[in-house]
Design a protein around this motif. Structure first.
Motif, mmCIF file in Angstrom:
data_model
loop_
_atom_site.group_PDB
_atom_site.id
_atom_site.type_symbol
_atom_site.label_atom_id
_atom_site.label_comp_id
_atom_site.label_asym_id
_atom_site.label_seq_id
_atom_site.Cartn_x
_atom_site.Cartn_y
_atom_site.Cartn_z
ATOM 1 N N ARG A 30 0.814 -1.205 0.000
ATOM 2 C CA ARG A 30 0.000 0.000 0.000
ATOM 3 C C ARG A 30 0.849 1.257 0.000
ATOM 4 O O ARG A 30 0.504 2.260 -0.622
ATOM 5 C CB ARG A 30 -0.912 -0.019 1.229
ATOM 6 C CG ARG A 30 -2.066 -0.987 1.081
ATOM 7 C CD ARG A 30 -2.862 -0.627 -0.136
ATOM 8 N NE ARG A 30 -3.985 -1.508 -0.365
ATOM 9 C CZ ARG A 30 -4.961 -1.224 -1.217
ATOM 10 N NH1 ARG A 30 -4.929 -0.115 -1.908
ATOM 11 N NH2 ARG A 30 -5.939 -2.064 -1.415
ATOM 12 N N THR A 33 1.948 2.101 -3.550
ATOM 13 C CA THR A 33 0.942 2.716 -4.416
ATOM 14 C C THR A 33 0.760 4.194 -4.118
ATOM 15 O O THR A 33 0.306 4.945 -4.971
ATOM 16 C CB THR A 33 -0.417 2.008 -4.263
ATOM 17 O OG1 THR A 33 -0.876 2.136 -2.907
ATOM 18 C CG2 THR A 33 -0.305 0.541 -4.630
ATOM 19 N N THR A 268 -13.388 -0.905 -4.635
ATOM 20 C CA THR A 268 -12.834 0.207 -3.868
ATOM 21 C C THR A 268 -11.323 0.116 -3.789
ATOM 22 O O THR A 268 -10.720 -0.951 -3.955
ATOM 23 C CB THR A 268 -13.410 0.214 -2.442
ATOM 24 O OG1 THR A 268 -12.962 -0.955 -1.737
ATOM 25 C CG2 THR A 268 -14.937 0.227 -2.469
ATOM 26 N N TRP A 269 -10.700 1.260 -3.504
ATOM 27 C CA TRP A 269 -9.247 1.321 -3.407
ATOM 28 C C TRP A 269 -8.723 0.521 -2.215
ATOM 29 O O TRP A 269 -7.588 0.071 -2.210
ATOM 30 C CB TRP A 269 -8.799 2.777 -3.299
ATOM 31 C CG TRP A 269 -7.311 2.938 -3.377
ATOM 32 C CD1 TRP A 269 -6.461 3.203 -2.347
ATOM 33 C CD2 TRP A 269 -6.495 2.820 -4.536
ATOM 34 N NE1 TRP A 269 -5.158 3.259 -2.804
ATOM 35 C CE2 TRP A 269 -5.148 3.034 -4.144
ATOM 36 C CE3 TRP A 269 -6.760 2.552 -5.886
ATOM 37 C CZ2 TRP A 269 -4.085 2.989 -5.029
ATOM 38 C CZ3 TRP A 269 -5.703 2.510 -6.779
ATOM 39 C CH2 TRP A 269 -4.382 2.729 -6.337
ATOM 40 N N HIS A 274 -8.186 -5.389 -6.944
ATOM 41 C CA HIS A 274 -8.045 -4.617 -8.184
ATOM 42 C C HIS A 274 -6.591 -4.490 -8.609
ATOM 43 O O HIS A 274 -6.284 -4.404 -9.801
ATOM 44 C CB HIS A 274 -8.686 -3.230 -8.035
ATOM 45 C CG HIS A 274 -7.915 -2.276 -7.188
ATOM 46 N ND1 HIS A 274 -7.061 -1.347 -7.712
ATOM 47 C CD2 HIS A 274 -7.873 -2.116 -5.844
ATOM 48 C CE1 HIS A 274 -6.522 -0.644 -6.728
ATOM 49 N NE2 HIS A 274 -7.000 -1.098 -5.582
#
Length: 306
Positions: A30, A33, A268-269, A274
Motif C-alpha cells: 500500500r 501505491t 474500492t481502493w 483490483h
C-alpha cells in the motif's frame, strides 16, 4: 517423470516467502501505491533479493551464481507474484551474468517485452536488456499503478523482436510463474472474504454461486501451476507457450472472479483485488501475448503431427 518437489525446493520456496512476508507485506504494498515520488522499486529490497540469490539463481556457481535451474526459479517467482512485488524481476533475472550488478541486485534491469515501444520501469532502470544504455522515453499512463510505463522512440525499438528465442521463452515462463502466484493469492482472498462477509445471516461462502466461483478459481490456478512446473522441467517450447496461456487466464479470470465475490467492496481502493487484476492484465502482454502463445503452440502441435 516425477514432478514432486524435493525438500530443497520446498525450503527455497519457504525461504522466499518468509523474506517477502517480512519485507513486502500488505503495508509495504500500500505504501508503494501512494509513494509521492512515483518510484516503486525498493532498491534496498532489490539488493536483498540479490543477496538471497533470486537473480543469480540459475547462474553457474563458477560465475558466482547459485547453480540451480528453471524449476527452482519458477518457485521463487511464484512467491513474488503472490505479493505483487513490483519491479522488472524477470528482466533483471535474465540479465544476471550479462549486465554488471544484475545478479547482485545492485542494478535494476528492464526489458523491451511489450509491444508498441512500451518499456516498464524505464525511469528507474540502470540498463535495458540487450540495449546500449537506457533510451529516453515519454511517460505513459499505466493500468497498473505499480508498473510505470514509458514509450521509447521508434529508433530505440526498431526491432520487432529484440530478443532470441531463449530469452523470449524463459521470460514467458517466469512471467507465467508470477501470474500463478497472483492467481493463487486471489483464491485465498476470495475464500477469506466469503467466510467473513454475511448476507441473510449466513457467510456468503455458504451460497452455491459463490462456491462455484471459488472452485473455478482454484481449478484454473492449480492447472496453470502444474503446467508451469512441467514446462520448467521439460523446457519444451510448446509446453512453455501453453503454460503462459493457462497462467494468464488463471490470473485474469481469477482476479475478476475474486472481485465478483467481494461485490461492491472489490471496486474500492481499500481492497487489494483490483491491484491483482491490473497487474494480471499487464503481465498477459509481456514477453508473449495470448496470440503469440497460441501461434507457438499451434506450430509445435503441427510439427509433432507431421
Amino acid at each position: 517423470m516425477d514432478f514432486q518437489l524435493t525438500q530443497e525446493q520446498r525450503d527455497l520456496r519457504a525461504g522466499v516467502r518468509d523474506l517477502l512476508a517480512g519485507r513486502y507485506g500488505r503495508e509495504a504494498l500500500r505504501a508503494s501505491t501512494g509513494d509521492p515520488s512515483g518510484r516503486v522499486v525498493d532498491r534496498g529490497l532489490w539488493r536483498e533479493l540479490g543477496d538471497a540469490g533470486l537473480f543469480a539463481l540459475r547462474l553457474p556457481e563458477t560465475e558466482g551464481g547459485v547453480g540451480l535451474g528453471m524449476p527452482e526459479a519458477v518457485l521463487a517467482f511464484e512467491e513474488a507474484g503472490r505479493v505483487l512485488l513490483p519491479g522488472p524481476l524477470v528482466a533483471t533475472h535474465l540479465a544476471a551474468g550479462v549486465v554488471p550488478g544484475a545478479a547482485q541486485g545492485t542494478a535494476v534491469v528492464t526489458a523491451r517485452d511489450l509491444d508498441g515501444g512500451l518499456v516498464t520501469y524505464l525511469g528507474e532502470a540502470d540498463a535495458v536488456l540487450g540495449a546500449d544504455g537506457v533510451p529516453a522515453g515519454t511517460p505513459v499512463r499505466s493500468v497498473d499503478p505499480l508498473t510505470p510505463l514509458h514509450r521509447v522512440s521508434a529508433s530505440a525499438s526498431a526491432s520487432a523482436d529484440p530478443y532470441p528465442c531463449s530469452y523470449r521463452s524463459e521470460g514467458s515462463l517466469l512471467t507465467a510463474a508470477l501470474q500463478v502466484g497472483s492467481a493463487l493469492r486471489t483464491v485465498e482472498l476470495a475464500v477469506r472474504y466469503a467466510g467473513e462477509r454475511e448476507q441473510f445471516g449466513r457467510p456468503i461462502g455458504a451460497f452455491q454461486a459463490v462456491k462455484h466461483l471459488c472452485a473455478g478459481m482454484l481449478v484454473r490456478a492449480e492447472v496453470a501451476r502444474t503446467a508451469v512446473y512441467a514446462a520448467a522441467v521439460t523446457g519444451d517450447p510448446g509446453e512453455v507457450a501453453a503454460a503462459k496461456l493457462l497462467a494468464d487466464e488463471a490470473a485474469v479470470r481469477g482476479a475478476r472472479d475474486c472481485l465478483q465475490v467481494h461485490g461492491g467492496m472489490g471496486f474500492t481502493w481499500e481492497a487489494d483485488v483490483h491491484l491483482h487484476l491490473k497487474r494480471a492484465w499487464l503481465r498477459a502482454e509481456q514477453w508473449r501475448t495470448a496470440g503469440e502463445a497460441e501461434e507457438a503452440l499451434a506450430a509445435e502441435l503441427l510439427a509433432s503431427a507431421g
